[in-house]
Motif scaffolding. Structure first.
Motif, PDB file in Angstrom:
ATOM      1  N   MET A   8     -34.280  16.903 -26.899  1.00  0.00           N
ATOM      2  CA  MET A   8     -32.904  16.458 -27.303  1.00  0.00           C
ATOM      3  C   MET A   8     -31.965  16.809 -26.278  1.00  0.00           C
ATOM      4  SD  MET A   8     -33.344  16.116 -31.298  1.00  0.00           S
ATOM      5  CE  MET A   8     -32.218  15.017 -31.625  1.00  0.00           C
ATOM      6  N   SER A   9     -31.011  16.173 -26.277  1.00  0.00           N
ATOM      7  CA  SER A   9     -29.657  16.783 -25.677  1.00  0.00           C
ATOM      8  C   SER A   9     -29.378  18.288 -26.053  1.00  0.00           C
ATOM      9  CB  SER A   9     -28.537  15.723 -25.774  1.00  0.00           C
ATOM     10  OG  SER A   9     -28.943  14.436 -25.279  1.00  0.00           O
ATOM     11  N   LYS A  10     -28.804  18.998 -24.922  1.00  0.00           N
ATOM     12  CA  LYS A  10     -28.249  20.487 -25.120  1.00  0.00           C
ATOM     13  C   LYS A  10     -29.431  21.272 -25.421  1.00  0.00           C
ATOM     14  CE  LYS A  10     -24.712  21.180 -24.502  1.00  0.00           C
ATOM     15  NZ  LYS A  10     -24.388  21.499 -23.383  1.00  0.00           N
ATOM     16  N   CYS A  11     -30.719  21.003 -24.774  1.00  0.00           N
ATOM     17  CA  CYS A  11     -31.885  21.732 -24.853  1.00  0.00           C
ATOM     18  C   CYS A  11     -32.351  22.261 -23.486  1.00  0.00           C
ATOM     19  CB  CYS A  11     -33.026  21.121 -25.663  1.00  0.00           C
ATOM     20  SG  CYS A  11     -32.782  21.009 -27.348  1.00  0.00           S
ATOM     21  N   GLY A  12     -31.358  22.228 -22.328  1.00  0.00           N
ATOM     22  CA  GLY A  12     -31.430  22.568 -20.981  1.00  0.00           C
ATOM     23  C   GLY A  12     -32.101  21.310 -20.170  1.00  0.00           C
ATOM     24  N   THR A  13     -31.618  20.268 -20.605  1.00  0.00           N
ATOM     25  CA  THR A  13     -32.455  18.985 -19.892  1.00  0.00           C
ATOM     26  C   THR A  13     -31.894  18.962 -18.670  1.00  0.00           C
ATOM     27  OG1 THR A  13     -30.828  17.561 -21.140  1.00  0.00           O
ATOM     28  CG2 THR A  13     -32.961  17.923 -21.872  1.00  0.00           C
ATOM     29  N   THR A  65     -35.649  11.502 -18.720  1.00  0.00           N
ATOM     30  CA  THR A  65     -35.351  12.942 -19.669  1.00  0.00           C
ATOM     31  C   THR A  65     -33.715  12.061 -20.045  1.00  0.00           C
ATOM     32  OG1 THR A  65     -34.201  14.907 -19.747  1.00  0.00           O
ATOM     33  CG2 THR A  65     -33.631  13.746 -17.590  1.00  0.00           C
ATOM     34  N   GLY A  66     -33.221  12.701 -21.111  1.00  0.00           N
ATOM     35  CA  GLY A  66     -31.908  12.166 -21.637  1.00  0.00           C
ATOM     36  C   GLY A  66     -32.188  11.275 -22.685  1.00  0.00           C
ATOM     37  N   SER A  67     -30.939  10.954 -23.518  1.00  0.00           N
ATOM     38  CA  SER A  67     -30.822  10.052 -24.487  1.00  0.00           C
ATOM     39  C   SER A  67     -30.883   8.875 -23.938  1.00  0.00           C
ATOM     40  CB  SER A  67     -29.662  10.439 -25.273  1.00  0.00           C
ATOM     41  OG  SER A  67     -28.479  10.187 -24.729  1.00  0.00           O
TER      42      SER A  67
END
Length: 247
Positions: A8-13, A65-67
């Protein structure tokens, strides 16, 4: 397509994105999804996805990756049965929530963004896309001039985070999944990928939520900014014309 980043976003993506760029992979991130596959994601978020559709969308990139891709990691894994899956998580749910709830307003609630979202063709498209994503992922209400993205529904957002991570860990076949800890660095990541360790330090991107400023160099945001300059120039010319003839 080789790698699905299910984080999910804000997990080092953004750090993973940079890792794969260093390794020579092509990466499709949130801006790519919003601009290149706007209509496809509109259909998917409103009516559901088809394996064939996802395959056609991402057959020419190496990494996604990403939303909103992470929400559909399982469907993409079915479309690309040989792709590997990577999941990263934060040290605890509250830390993740605080990071997310800071970054979403920083990225979407400024006056500059408001102008672009309301008046530029690219900005209007992005706003509609992010509205659907925010609603489906986090039950966040859509953006409006007097109503910005609100992340105050902490319990719902954390519940989505918890359920998503548990779902990846329980449903993804273990031989194709890496639950990656950034402290393990290049060695663990490259062993999983079957790649040589690059002669570069392991990156650390988006420190302290810098995406709100760095996103303006992304192609879709550059396009939106150029459209804003054109619109501002037209407005200035109209004001000058009206001033000369009616004042």
């Amino acid at each position: 397509m080789k790698i699905i980043i299910a984080s999910m976003s804000k997990c080092g993506t953004k750090t993973l994105h940079r890792c794969f760029e260093i390794l020579g992979y092509s990466v499709a991130d949130f801006d790519y999804h919003a601009y290149n596959h706007y209509h496809e994601w509109k259909t998917i978020l409103e009516y559901g996805s088809r394996k064939e559709q996802l395959h056609d969308m991402y057959k020419n990139v190496d990494v996604v990756t990403g939303s909103p891709v992470f929400l559909y990691w399982e469907e993409i894994a079915e479309a690309f049965p040989n792709a590997k899956v990577i999941l990263t998580t934060r040290k605890d749910e509250i830390t993740w929530y605080r990071s997310l709830s800071r970054e979403i307003p920083k990225c979407h609630n400024s006056w500059t963004i408001a102008f672009c979202y309301l008046l530029t063709p690219t900005g209007i498209q992005l706003r509609h896309h992010f509205d659907r994503v925010a609603r489906v992922l986090y039950s966040i209400k859509g953006w409006g001039f007097s109503r910005k993205y609100d992340c105050s529904n902490m319990e719902i957002i954390i519940k989505r985070y918890r359920e998503h991570n548990a779902g990846v860990l329980s449903r993804c076949r273990q031989d194709r999944l890496l639950h990656f800890n950034f402290c393990d660095g290049w060695e663990t990541l490259c062993t999983f990928l079957g790649e040589d360790i690059p002669d570069e330090p392991f990156p650390h991107e988006n420190k302290h939520g810098q995406l709100a400023t760095s996103m303006w160099v992304l192609p879709v945001y550059v396009r939106m900014r150029r459209e804003a300059y054109v619109i501002m120039a037209i407005i200035a010319i109209l004001i000058a014309f009206l001033s000369q003839h009616f004042l």
